[in-house]
Design an enzyme around this catalytic site. Structure first.
Site, PDB file in Angstrom:
ATOM      1  N   GLY A   1      15.758  -3.045 -21.024  1.00 17.32           N
ATOM      2  CA  GLY A   1      16.748  -2.744 -22.061  1.00 17.32           C
ATOM      3  C   GLY A   1      17.684  -3.908 -22.328  1.00 17.32           C
ATOM      4  N   CYS A   2      18.130  -4.551 -21.266  1.00 18.77           N
ATOM      5  CA  CYS A   2      19.064  -5.666 -21.420  1.00 18.77           C
ATOM      6  C   CYS A   2      18.380  -6.871 -22.068  1.00 18.77           C
ATOM      7  CB  CYS A   2      19.676  -6.035 -20.076  1.00 18.77           C
ATOM      8  SG  CYS A   2      20.689  -4.694 -19.394  1.00 18.77           S
ATOM      9  N   THR A   3      17.106  -7.066 -21.768  1.00 18.85           N
ATOM     10  CA  THR A   3      16.360  -8.150 -22.407  1.00 18.85           C
ATOM     11  C   THR A   3      16.213  -7.871 -23.899  1.00 18.85           C
ATOM     12  OG1 THR A   3      15.181  -8.655 -20.365  1.00 18.85           O
ATOM     13  CG2 THR A   3      14.155  -9.392 -22.433  1.00 18.85           C
TER      14      THR A   3
END
Length: 157
Positions: free
Chosen positions: A48-50
């Site tokens: 998700g953060c990527t």
């Protein structure tokens, strides 16, 4: 869940100085006179953060052209941030808030519900700071996917 501090549009943005992925100190006050998007995310190099970081990267030119600078903040160590920047070709500063004090000041760390369980952690959040250092947008519990598109719409970028 316990009550935690939440900021609102019109509040002064809490100032901070944090190290970036190269070890340089970056202060919010360095950007006074400019609009800044400050986003908090749980962990570099997670799916998700990527996705979120790459969305900011892919939309950075349009945000910059509209006068917005982007800063990402996580509790990751500098070395992990440096690898994330290199692996994903990120072109905006990622800052390390290992003690989570800045996250707490913004209300971006605390209790949240994940998979039906209450846990303590980073609350994925985005804030827009105007040139005078005042919050114009405060967005809590944002989704990693589609968030940058919604933000661009809200900012009319």
């Amino acid at each position: 869940m316990s009550e935690q501090k939440r900021l609102s549009p019109g509040d002064p943005a809490p100032d901070f100085t944090l190290p970036d992925s190269e070890g340089n100190d970056v202060s919010l006050s360095d950007y006074r006179g400019k609009s800044v998007v400050v986003y908090f995310y749980p962990a570099a190099a997670t799916p998700g953060c990527t996705k979120q970081a790459c969305d900011f990267r892919d939309n950075l030119a349009e945000l910059n052209d509209a006068g917005f600078t982007v800063l990402g903040i996580s509790p990751d160590k500098q070395a992990k941030l440096a690898k994330f920047v290199a692996d994903e070709g990120l072109t905006f500063p990622l800052l390390s808030d290992q003690d989570r004090e800045v996250m707490k000041a913004y209300g971006a760390f605390g209790e949240k519900v994940m998979y039906g369980k209450t846990v303590t952690g980073v609350i994925r959040s985005t804030f827009v700071v105007d040139p005078e250092g005042v919050l114009s947008h405060t967005l809590y519990n944002v989704r990693a996917t589609g968030h940058v598109a919604k933000l661009r719409k809200d900012l009319k970028v």
